[in-house]
Design a protein around this motif. Structure first.
Motif, PDB file in Angstrom:
ATOM      1  N   GLU A 297      81.850  35.390  -3.917  1.00 61.98           N
ATOM      2  CA  GLU A 297      82.979  36.246  -4.279  1.00 61.98           C
ATOM      3  C   GLU A 297      82.957  37.481  -3.396  1.00 61.98           C
ATOM      4  O   GLU A 297      82.029  37.641  -2.602  1.00 61.98           O
ATOM      5  CB  GLU A 297      82.839  36.690  -5.744  1.00 61.98           C
ATOM      6  CG  GLU A 297      82.966  35.569  -6.756  1.00 61.98           C
ATOM      7  CD  GLU A 297      82.579  36.057  -8.136  1.00 61.98           C
ATOM      8  OE1 GLU A 297      83.247  36.981  -8.630  1.00 61.98           O
ATOM      9  OE2 GLU A 297      81.603  35.529  -8.709  1.00 61.98           O
ATOM     10  N   ALA A 298      83.914  38.350  -3.605  1.00 63.60           N
ATOM     11  CA  ALA A 298      83.929  39.617  -2.876  1.00 63.60           C
ATOM     12  C   ALA A 298      82.575  40.288  -3.037  1.00 63.60           C
ATOM     13  O   ALA A 298      82.026  40.324  -4.136  1.00 63.60           O
ATOM     14  CB  ALA A 298      85.026  40.519  -3.409  1.00 63.60           C
TER      15      ALA A 298
ATOM     16  N   LYS B  33      84.424  47.304  -7.176  1.00 68.14           N
ATOM     17  CA  LYS B  33      83.872  46.726  -8.407  1.00 68.14           C
ATOM     18  C   LYS B  33      83.193  45.387  -8.157  1.00 68.14           C
ATOM     19  O   LYS B  33      83.162  44.529  -9.032  1.00 68.14           O
ATOM     20  CB  LYS B  33      84.999  46.557  -9.435  1.00 68.14           C
ATOM     21  CG  LYS B  33      85.573  47.900  -9.906  1.00 68.14           C
ATOM     22  CD  LYS B  33      85.526  48.012 -11.424  1.00 68.14           C
ATOM     23  CE  LYS B  33      85.660  49.449 -11.890  1.00 68.14           C
ATOM     24  NZ  LYS B  33      86.957  49.767 -12.477  1.00 68.14           N
ATOM     25  N   ALA B  34      82.667  45.192  -6.975  1.00 68.13           N
ATOM     26  CA  ALA B  34      82.072  43.898  -6.643  1.00 68.13           C
ATOM     27  C   ALA B  34      80.675  43.760  -7.238  1.00 68.13           C
ATOM     28  O   ALA B  34      79.700  43.604  -6.520  1.00 68.13           O
ATOM     29  CB  ALA B  34      82.030  43.731  -5.131  1.00 68.13           C
ATOM     30  N   TYR B  35      80.573  43.873  -8.555  1.00 61.82           N
ATOM     31  CA  TYR B  35      79.286  43.679  -9.215  1.00 61.82           C
ATOM     32  C   TYR B  35      79.505  42.986 -10.540  1.00 61.82           C
ATOM     33  O   TYR B  35      80.638  42.925 -11.044  1.00 61.82           O
ATOM     34  CB  TYR B  35      78.558  45.015  -9.402  1.00 61.82           C
ATOM     35  CG  TYR B  35      79.381  46.102 -10.066  1.00 61.82           C
ATOM     36  CD1 TYR B  35      79.558  46.121 -11.444  1.00 61.82           C
ATOM     37  CD2 TYR B  35      79.982  47.108  -9.310  1.00 61.82           C
ATOM     38  CE1 TYR B  35      80.320  47.105 -12.049  1.00 61.82           C
ATOM     39  CE2 TYR B  35      80.745  48.096  -9.912  1.00 61.82           C
ATOM     40  CZ  TYR B  35      80.906  48.095 -11.286  1.00 61.82           C
ATOM     41  OH  TYR B  35      81.660  49.064 -11.887  1.00 61.82           O
ATOM     42  N   LYS B  36      78.426  42.473 -11.097  1.00 60.14           N
ATOM     43  CA  LYS B  36      78.572  41.691 -12.320  1.00 60.14           C
ATOM     44  C   LYS B  36      78.619  42.610 -13.537  1.00 60.14           C
ATOM     45  O   LYS B  36      79.491  42.503 -14.375  1.00 60.14           O
ATOM     46  CB  LYS B  36      77.421  40.695 -12.449  1.00 60.14           C
ATOM     47  CG  LYS B  36      77.635  39.686 -13.565  1.00 60.14           C
ATOM     48  CD  LYS B  36      76.771  38.449 -13.356  1.00 60.14           C
ATOM     49  CE  LYS B  36      75.313  38.840 -13.542  1.00 60.14           C
ATOM     50  NZ  LYS B  36      74.348  38.060 -12.825  1.00 60.14           N
ATOM     51  N   GLU B  37      77.671  43.511 -13.631  1.00 57.63           N
ATOM     52  CA  GLU B  37      77.683  44.413 -14.788  1.00 57.63           C
ATOM     53  C   GLU B  37      76.991  45.729 -14.480  1.00 57.63           C
ATOM     54  O   GLU B  37      76.224  45.841 -13.537  1.00 57.63           O
ATOM     55  CB  GLU B  37      77.041  43.753 -16.005  1.00 57.63           C
ATOM     56  CG  GLU B  37      75.591  43.401 -15.794  1.00 57.63           C
ATOM     57  CD  GLU B  37      74.875  43.086 -17.118  1.00 57.63           C
ATOM     58  OE1 GLU B  37      74.102  42.121 -17.126  1.00 57.63           O
ATOM     59  OE2 GLU B  37      75.080  43.825 -18.119  1.00 57.63           O
TER      60      GLU B  37
ATOM     61  N   ARG C 282      75.601  50.287  -2.123  1.00 59.08           N
ATOM     62  CA  ARG C 282      75.090  49.789  -3.399  1.00 59.08           C
ATOM     63  C   ARG C 282      75.286  48.280  -3.493  1.00 59.08           C
ATOM     64  O   ARG C 282      74.423  47.564  -4.020  1.00 59.08           O
ATOM     65  CB  ARG C 282      75.816  50.470  -4.562  1.00 59.08           C
ATOM     66  CG  ARG C 282      75.427  49.907  -5.938  1.00 59.08           C
ATOM     67  CD  ARG C 282      75.993  50.698  -7.092  1.00 59.08           C
ATOM     68  NE  ARG C 282      77.442  50.606  -7.177  1.00 59.08           N
ATOM     69  CZ  ARG C 282      78.191  51.290  -8.042  1.00 59.08           C
ATOM     70  NH1 ARG C 282      77.619  52.127  -8.893  1.00 59.08           N
ATOM     71  NH2 ARG C 282      79.500  51.160  -8.052  1.00 59.08           N
ATOM     72  N   ALA C 283      76.417  47.799  -2.966  1.00 62.66           N
ATOM     73  CA  ALA C 283      76.691  46.367  -3.027  1.00 62.66           C
ATOM     74  C   ALA C 283      75.699  45.568  -2.180  1.00 62.66           C
ATOM     75  O   ALA C 283      75.650  44.350  -2.262  1.00 62.66           O
ATOM     76  CB  ALA C 283      78.127  46.096  -2.574  1.00 62.66           C
ATOM     77  N   MET C 284      74.917  46.270  -1.341  1.00 56.07           N
ATOM     78  CA  MET C 284      73.880  45.582  -0.553  1.00 56.07           C
ATOM     79  C   MET C 284      72.563  45.534  -1.311  1.00 56.07           C
ATOM     80  O   MET C 284      71.546  45.125  -0.769  1.00 56.07           O
ATOM     81  CB  MET C 284      73.640  46.330   0.761  1.00 56.07           C
ATOM     82  CG  MET C 284      74.853  46.405   1.640  1.00 56.07           C
ATOM     83  SD  MET C 284      74.460  47.379   3.104  1.00 56.07           S
ATOM     84  CE  MET C 284      76.125  47.790   3.618  1.00 56.07           C
ATOM     85  N   GLY C 285      72.578  46.036  -2.547  1.00 54.25           N
ATOM     86  CA  GLY C 285      71.340  46.031  -3.332  1.00 54.25           C
ATOM     87  C   GLY C 285      70.458  47.218  -3.043  1.00 54.25           C
ATOM     88  O   GLY C 285      69.241  47.142  -3.183  1.00 54.25           O
TER      89      GLY C 285
ATOM     90  N   ASN D  76      76.512  40.186  -8.282  1.00 62.18           N
ATOM     91  CA  ASN D  76      76.793  38.812  -8.676  1.00 62.18           C
ATOM     92  C   ASN D  76      75.655  37.862  -8.312  1.00 62.18           C
ATOM     93  O   ASN D  76      75.485  36.827  -8.928  1.00 62.18           O
ATOM     94  CB  ASN D  76      78.102  38.347  -8.013  1.00 62.18           C
ATOM     95  CG  ASN D  76      79.285  39.031  -8.662  1.00 62.18           C
ATOM     96  OD1 ASN D  76      79.320  39.196  -9.885  1.00 62.18           O
ATOM     97  ND2 ASN D  76      80.241  39.464  -7.856  1.00 62.18           N
ATOM     98  N   ASN D  77      74.856  38.229  -7.302  1.00 59.79           N
ATOM     99  CA  ASN D  77      73.754  37.341  -6.914  1.00 59.79           C
ATOM    100  C   ASN D  77      72.447  37.680  -7.638  1.00 59.79           C
ATOM    101  O   ASN D  77      71.384  37.218  -7.250  1.00 59.79           O
ATOM    102  CB  ASN D  77      73.555  37.389  -5.401  1.00 59.79           C
ATOM    103  CG  ASN D  77      73.181  38.787  -4.923  1.00 59.79           C
ATOM    104  OD1 ASN D  77      72.944  39.684  -5.722  1.00 59.79           O
ATOM    105  ND2 ASN D  77      73.121  38.958  -3.617  1.00 59.79           N
ATOM    106  N   GLY D  78      72.536  38.527  -8.669  1.00 58.17           N
ATOM    107  CA  GLY D  78      71.337  38.824  -9.455  1.00 58.17           C
ATOM    108  C   GLY D  78      70.550  40.024  -8.972  1.00 58.17           C
ATOM    109  O   GLY D  78      69.694  40.533  -9.686  1.00 58.17           O
ATOM    110  N   GLU D  79      70.814  40.476  -7.753  1.00 55.68           N
ATOM    111  CA  GLU D  79      70.113  41.668  -7.251  1.00 55.68           C
ATOM    112  C   GLU D  79      70.702  42.900  -7.937  1.00 55.68           C
ATOM    113  O   GLU D  79      71.727  42.821  -8.619  1.00 55.68           O
ATOM    114  CB  GLU D  79      70.314  41.799  -5.739  1.00 55.68           C
ATOM    115  CG  GLU D  79      69.841  40.608  -4.936  1.00 55.68           C
ATOM    116  CD  GLU D  79      68.325  40.568  -4.783  1.00 55.68           C
ATOM    117  OE1 GLU D  79      67.719  41.655  -4.816  1.00 55.68           O
ATOM    118  OE2 GLU D  79      67.763  39.475  -4.651  1.00 55.68           O
ATOM    119  N   SER D  80      70.056  44.048  -7.692  1.00 56.33           N
ATOM    120  CA  SER D  80      70.612  45.265  -8.290  1.00 56.33           C
ATOM    121  C   SER D  80      70.742  46.360  -7.240  1.00 56.33           C
ATOM    122  O   SER D  80      70.040  46.362  -6.228  1.00 56.33           O
ATOM    123  CB  SER D  80      69.716  45.739  -9.427  1.00 56.33           C
ATOM    124  OG  SER D  80      68.463  46.119  -8.912  1.00 56.33           O
ATOM    125  N   GLY D  81      71.638  47.269  -7.508  1.00 59.91           N
ATOM    126  CA  GLY D  81      71.833  48.415  -6.620  1.00 59.91           C
ATOM    127  C   GLY D  81      72.286  49.583  -7.471  1.00 59.91           C
ATOM    128  O   GLY D  81      72.763  49.386  -8.594  1.00 59.91           O
TER     129      GLY D  81
END
Ligand SMILES: Nc1ncnc2c1ncn2[C@@H]1O[C@H](COP(=O)(O)OP(=O)(O)OP(=O)(O)O)[C@@H](O)[C@H]1O
Ligand SMILES: [Mg+2]
Lengths: 590, 444
Positions: A135-136, A205-209, A326-329, A383-388
């Motif tokens: 996804e994005a 908003k390219a994150y899961k939660e 942040r989206a890079m973890g 979305n891939n489980g990593e965090s940032g």
């Protein structure tokens, strides 16, 4: 915002300072960017209101010499930043122009410079493979940017799911080379390079939660970490009258905080303070990686003499860059000095538009604007489980030093940590001038964070922090009584209580930002020191008269300060520690 | 101001307010200058064909059929070496009875220096005044105001500082100066034989107040010419910035803008910052240092003018009358030079920072002792000694009539430490005590 096919054009119809009225010949969007052609110089402007066929635009540069009937071209997009490798270590203005690429000593109107490097080659390594569904924000590959893994992602503007068709093999590439081809849900192939754009006023908003923050962000500043801790992904603000140490504190955080990347937004403050960063950061070592501080830092400089309208843009630009990383973890610390200048820029424009003013002539929606901005910070699971995470700390410059003013009050509602700088402490050189008792951290009360403390620092840490604060409060109370009744008008025990608080003030709360060692304390060291001062608190001492108390504790404080100035756990440190033990023994009641 | 042949002359004014007049005109640039009825004016608003002009000297007596000529350019100042030694009004016209200068025309209020083209300030400016050099050292490229009540001798102090500072040019921007003060400056500069280094742009209380708005930009554009083109060290004196800000509020009030705190315009911070941020150190040696005066009313620094100033400048110097010694001193508690750490102890003797801090700490102890005394509590021996120290410290160091070299200020401080205190009480690093603590027999 979807692209408009035929670009709208317009002509200037009126000018009041940097508010320009434009007659338009087609559709325009709120917040759309346009360029006004002043005899060959293109002035960048943003639509801030639309009324019939007139667009009200705020010009990011001086409008001197602008005339009615000058032409205007609309771009079809909002104010955007360009995202890709090469942002780290850059010095940008509020609109992401690379300041180092500009010619001459003076800033020229209409000069726009490339935020990235067209020709630089980056070492690329694929992370996704054909057939992967992303996804994005999904990671396609990474390049090394100053040793940091910089992810090449599916652009944030993309909606839905994309199947990776191919990813370019490892090698050296420029930002314009094709890095991947992805197929959208309708089967259309899209070629991607390393660049993407994003409108700064919208959150990425390219994150899961976004869970509640649950970890400590170490800053090395004792009065923050120990007494008023900020969480990774948390928000805080530093209000204080002029000269109380907001900027020195932010610079300390930018040097020491445990983050992968620091973004400093100098928003409407002094140019010399930015020059200090330009000058020192390329020389200073990052205590954690041993690399130069500048390698993990990006500066957005919109100093007080730069165009006022771009001030507002500068904080959004900084936040958007933070969201990108942040989206890079990565763990980002974003600092803005001072958010009051941004609010003032809003006020100037709102007054020019003759909007109904709110308190102190600030726009009515100021609280909403501020809380919306602070809400973009936070800890995220991708979305891939990593965090940032983005931890955001802004300064506030209250008019007349009075905290009952709209910017401070609005920010107080939005930020979860409050670091109040006190004029009185600054005057008596008790730096950092954070009033430990007025200040608070809501995170300190989060059960998540308390668990974190118990597990990672000390099983009784929350209780110890509470006790330390309590000792400070009681010390302050007796000090007021001593002032009223006189030194010998109170029992000796009062002096004892007062000085035990002073030990905490001098040894935990105060810290020398300009000393190489004392400027930053590791968590280990902070734990040792807190335990040490609490031991002293629990120790019973015997004194004959009040003047013995002060003299004795001054020696205690002096020795412990020497410990703070010594490198942790060196011979010198232990030497001082022994000295302290002897002093304690002198008056300890067995 | 001559008019040129191709300029179109308008003679139909449609609206007149206290500060502005409006007329129909086309092809006019924003911020363009004009002459209305012989008075200088500037375009502040354009709405279609309606152009509004702000008239600097006010609109009294302007008829609706007054002659309006647009000059086709923003406000300018003529720059060149001939500026030296000359006195001008707010428009840059000579007031010293000598002919107008020929120089090159430069737009005033021009663009800002690119921050990455600046250099970190690092050159100490000695002034001889210990309250400044010892406790609040100034640095080239700094901007700092005196905060003073109107009855304090700030113009005298500033003239002294200017003449002692090692500057290639001193540019005085006088706003609302009384005629006496103007003549005072003229006189000291002449007597010091320094006129060739000095340029003045002066608006006196006899001139219309709104004209003042032009003075800082005039002075600073001239300063940029010398600092950038000639790589010179330029010191700009701006007095009194409170009167400048008052003029801004007059204008915004007459133009019906919504006032913010203390009836100042909402843009006060930006307006002041644009001026003060012209202070700069360039890598090739040129610099602009700004020393200003902000008069306070009743010492109130929370008023919008000093408050905004404090948020912009790199510290402030407080003048205060010390009633114990009957002299004006530079207050060590409320004064601060934020750039001092860039020079003290490196450009000056290594013991400078410690001596400075120790002296101020002991002076603070004296202040506490004084409060104790006033509240009727008994004084200890230490309290008594701090009080004696404070008196000496004020007289020999803080008073503004002191004029010595920094090394001497440090020596005097050590003498006072030795005279009144033990080494432990002073609490300076051992290496400095070993080197500088006065011999018993040397101390009186
Ligand atoms: N931690 C500290 N240790 C020592 N000195 C300090 C410290 N913090 C501040 N100071 C002193 O106070 C001065 C002002 O600090 P700083 O520039 O951070 O204030 P500020 O709150 O940002 O003011 P402004 O609102 O005007 O920008 C510094 O130049 C320094 O002399
Ligand atoms: Mg600051």
């Amino acid at each position: 915002m979807e692209k408009i096919n035929k670009m709208t054009k317009g002509t200037v119809a009126g000018i009041i300072a940097n508010l320009v009225f434009v007659e338009v010949d087609g559709p325009v969007h709120q917040n759309e960017i346009c360029y006004i052609d002043l005899e060959g110089t293109k002035l960048m402007a943003e639509v801030i209101k639309i009324n019939g066929s007139q667009a009200y635009v705020q010009v990011f540069e001086s409008t001197r010499g602008l005339k009615v009937n000058h032409t205007v071209e609309f771009t079809g997009h909002m104010l955007e930043v360009t995202l890709g490798p090469g942002i780290l270590s850059k010095n940008y203005d509020g609109l992401q122009n690379d300041l180092d690429k500009m010619d001459g000593v003076f800033l020229k109107r209409g000069e726009h410079t490339n935020p990235l490097e067209d020709d630089k080659k980056w070492e690329f390594k694929p992370l996704a493979k054909a057939g992967d569904i992303l996804e994005a924000g999904g990671w396609l590959g990474e390049v090394k940017e100053n040793w940091m893994p910089h992810k090449i992602m599916v652009p944030f503007k993309f909606e839905g799911k994309y199947t990776v068709k191919s990813v370019t093999e490892a090698g050296e590439y420029t930002i314009h080379d094709t890095m991947a081809v992805v197929t959208d849900e309708k089967g259309k192939d899209i070629t991607l390079n390393m660049i993407q754009k994003w409108p700064v006023k919208l959150a990425i908003k390219a994150y899961k939660e976004k869970p509640r923050p649950f970890k400590l962000l170490e800053t090395g500043v004792r009065v923050i970490d120990t007494l008023n801790p900020i969480a990774e992904g948390g928000t805080g603000f530093i209000p204080g009258p002029f000269g109380t140490g907001k900027t020195v504190l932010q610079h300390a955080l930018s040097k020491q905080a445990d983050a992968d990347m620091i973004i400093v937004a100098a928003c409407g403050e002094r140019a010399n303070e930015v020059v200090e960063i330009f000058t020192e950061f390329p020389e200073l070592d990052d205590p954690r990686t041993g690399r130069k501080l500048m390698e993990r830092t990006t500066i957005i400089a919109n100093t007080s003499n730069m165009p006022v309208a771009a001030r507002e843009a500068s904080v959004y630009t900084a936040m958007t860059l933070a969201e990108y990383y942040r989206a890079m973890g990565l763990k980002i610390l974003l600092l803005a000095d001072s958010t009051s200048r941004w609010a003032q820029a809003l006020r100037e424009m709102s007054n020019r538009m003759e909007e109904l003013p709110g308190q102190d002539a600030f726009p009515m929606d100021l609280p909403a604007i501020i809380s919306n901005f602070y809400s973009r910070a936070g800890f995220t699971y991708l979305n891939n489980g990593e965090s940032g995470s983005i931890t955001f700390i802004g300064t506030v410059s209250p008019a007349g030093g009075n905290l009952k003013e709209p910017v401070t009050e609005s920010t107080k509602k939005a930020a979860r940590c409050f670091y109040a700088l006190s004029q009185q402490r600054a005057d008596s050189k008790r730096y950092p001038a954070i009033d430990a008792l007025e200040s608070y951290s809501k995170y300190a009360e989060y059960p998540e964070l308390q668990d974190y403390f118990r597990k990672n620092i000390d099983p009784d840490w929350p209780e110890k922090i509470a006790l330390a604060r309590d000792i400070l409060i009681r010390s302050r109370e007796v000090s007021e009584q001593i002032n009223i009744l006189g030194d010998d008008g109170v029992p000796v025990e009062y002096h004892n209580r007062f000085w035990k608080g002073e030990v905490i003030d001098f040894i935990i709360c105060q810290q020398d930002a300009f000393d190489k060692v004392d400027c930053s304390a590791s968590l280990d060291r902070q734990k040792y020191m807190l335990n040490r001062v609490l031991d002293i608190y629990h120790t019973e001492f015997s004194f004959e008269s009040f003047d013995e108390v002060g003299t004795y504790f001054k020696r205690v404080i002096n020795t412990m300060r020497q410990m703070n100035y010594a490198v942790y756990e060196t011979d010198e440190y232990h030497e001082r520690e022994k000295e302290l033990n002897l002093i304690i023994e002198e008056r300890k009641v067995a | 101001m001559e008019t040129k042949a191709f300029q179109k002359i308008y003679t139909k004014i449609t609206q007149i307010t206290k500060a502005t007049c409006s007329l129909k005109a086309t092809g006019i640039g924003y911020e363009e200058m004009a002459i209305v009825h012989g008075r200088l004016a500037q375009v502040v608003k354009i709405m279609g064909e309606d152009v509004t002009l702000q008239i600097f000297s006010g609109t009294e007596g302007i008829p609706t059929n007054a002659e309006v000529v647009f000059l086709g350019r923003p406000p300018v100042v003529k720059v060149g070496d001939e500026l030296s030694g000359r006195f001008f009004d707010a428009y840059g016209d000579p007031i010293d009875g000598r002919p107008a200068i020929e120089g090159e025309e430069r737009q005033i209020g021009g663009p800002s220096v690119n921050p990455v083209r600046r250099k970190q300030p690092s050159e100490f400016i000695p002034t001889g005044i210990a309250g400044i050099d010892l406790n609040n050292a100034l640095v080239t490229g700094q901007k700092i105001p005196f905060f003073a009540d109107p009855d304090q001798p700030y113009n005298e102090v500033m003239a002294n500082v200017a003449l002692r500072a090692d500057a290639d040019k001193i540019i005085l921007g006088g706003m609302g100066l009384t005629n006496d003060d103007y003549l005072y400056y003229k006189n000291v500069f002449e007597n010091a034989g320094a006129l060739d280094r000095i340029i003045s742009f002066v608006n006196t209380t006899e001139n219309p107040p709104v004209e003042r708005i032009l003075v800082p930009d005039m002075a600073l554009t001239a300063a940029e010419y010398f600092a950038v083109d000639k790589k010179q060290k330029v010191l700009v004196l701006l007095t009194d910035m409170t009167l400048y800000a008052d003029a801004l509020s007059i204008v915004s009030n007459r133009m019906d803008q919504i006032p913010s705190k203390d009836s100042m315009p909402g843009s006060l911070y930006s307006d002041l910052a644009k001026i003060y941020e012209k202070a700069v150190q360039f890598p090739d040696g040129g610099s602009i240092t700004i020393i200003a005066v902000t008069t306070l009313s009743g010492g109130d620094i929370t008023h919008a003018i000093p408050d905004n100033t404090g948020y912009i400048t790199e510290g402030q110097l407080f003048l205060r009358k010390d009633t114990d010694i009957g002299k004006v001193v530079v207050d060590p508690f409320r004064s601060l030079s934020r750039l001092k750490q860039l020079v003290i102890g490196t450009k000056t003797r290594a013991d400078h920072p410690q001596v400075m801090n120790a002296a101020i700490r002991l002076y603070a102890d004296a202040a506490n002792a004084k409060t104790k005394q006033e509240n009727g509590f008994d004084l200890t021996d230490y309290d008594e000694r701090t009080l004696n120290f404070a008196k000496d410290y004020s007289t020999k160091l803080l008073a503004i009539d002191v004029n010595v070299e920094v090394d001497q200020m440090l020596e005097t401080s050590w003498d006072l430490f030795g005279e009144h205190f033990s080494k432990v009480e002073v609490g300076i690093k051992q290496e400095f005590v070993d080197k500088h603590w006065p011999n018993e027999n040397e101390v009186k």
